[in-house]
Design an enzyme around this catalytic site. Sequence first.
Site, PDB file in Angstrom:
ATOM      1  N   PRO A  87       0.794  -1.235   0.000  1.00 62.11           N
ATOM      2  CA  PRO A  87       0.000   0.000   0.000  1.00 62.11           C
ATOM      3  C   PRO A  87       0.827   1.285   0.000  1.00 62.11           C
ATOM      4  CG  PRO A  87       0.043  -0.923   2.196  1.00 62.11           C
ATOM      5  CD  PRO A  87       0.772  -1.910   1.313  1.00 62.11           C
ATOM      6  N   GLY A  88       2.141   1.217   0.184  1.00 56.12           N
ATOM      7  CA  GLY A  88       2.932   2.436   0.045  1.00 56.12           C
ATOM      8  C   GLY A  88       3.817   2.803   1.227  1.00 56.12           C
ATOM      9  N   TRP A  90       6.847   1.570   2.130  1.00 57.15           N
ATOM     10  CA  TRP A  90       8.249   1.781   1.740  1.00 57.15           C
ATOM     11  C   TRP A  90       8.376   3.126   1.017  1.00 57.15           C
ATOM     12  CZ3 TRP A  90      11.848  -2.785   0.017  1.00 57.15           C
ATOM     13  CH2 TRP A  90      11.911  -3.730   1.038  1.00 57.15           C
ATOM     14  N   LYS A 198      13.320  -8.880  -2.043  1.00 59.57           N
ATOM     15  CA  LYS A 198      12.842  -9.916  -1.115  1.00 59.57           C
ATOM     16  C   LYS A 198      12.720 -11.236  -1.863  1.00 59.57           C
ATOM     17  CE  LYS A 198       8.416  -9.835   0.305  1.00 59.57           C
ATOM     18  NZ  LYS A 198       7.406  -9.248   1.196  1.00 59.57           N
TER      19      LYS A 198
END
Length: 248
Positions: A87-88, A90, A198
């Site tokens: 959703p933002g 980072w 990741k």
Amino acid sequence: MAAAVTRLWRTPPSLLHCRSLHVTLGAQKAKTGTEQIWLTRQQRDPYVKAAHAQNYRCRSAFKLLEIDKEQKILQPGNRVVDCGAAPGAWSQVLVDKVNSLGQDPAVSVGFVLGVDLLHISPLEGAIFLSKCDLTDPATHRKIIALLPCGEADVILSDMAPNASGIRELDHQRLVNMCLSLLDLSDVVLRPGGSFLCKIWDGGESNLIRDKLRQRFQHVKTVKPKASRTESAEIYLLAKSHKNKKSSN
Ligand SMILES: C[S@@+](CC[C@H](N)C(=O)[O-])C[C@H]1O[C@@H](n2cnc3c(N)ncnc32)[C@H](O)[C@@H]1O
């Protein structure tokens, strides 16, 4: 609401961490033991609480903050691509770290471009490409077109596919997604640039490490404390991108 919670439970742990902040904890009655365990874990998680307190969109912000504190990846003025940005959280960290809003006039102004399959709610200081698949070359072309001079200093990926629950299959799918980001890095990452991705650890982890070593001077594995110990999630950090021509 029970249906929504069930859907979240089937998603990979990393996604659960993020979606958790969109669920009003305690507001619903869990119907199954599994749901109750999930809700209890979320309610007790100090990173979930801290994300609420510090207005981060999800707890994963603390993974990037911790990795950057120890590994010093981000500088004011950096042009950063945030892959799997929804959703933002980072991107929220990045806007601050690279000074993309120019709030510190003493340092360079950076650039943040977030990309995700899902919709990403607007964030001041970041540009988002929502509903874009990072394994699709058409998305790579859009990224190149949006980056200043078509070049990035840092590529970050917290991307994760919806988990099937079959560990090796999920590992392989995420590895394949990371391989397509290496194609992107070959084109947009400046010499000397950094790459963080990741993966869910598994049989192909060394394949990715080898491919990173071909392209970067330094490659290491990091596991921030904010990443749950029971999760197979690890991050591969590669620094000092070699000259583009010598990396192929
Ligand atoms: C763990 S979440 C990222 C959380 C994010 N770092 C944050 O802090 O808000 C993983 C994201 O990867 C995205 N994703 C998975 N496959 C993708 C793909 N092929 N292209 C773009 N995004 C993808 C998912 O939609 C999901 O939003």
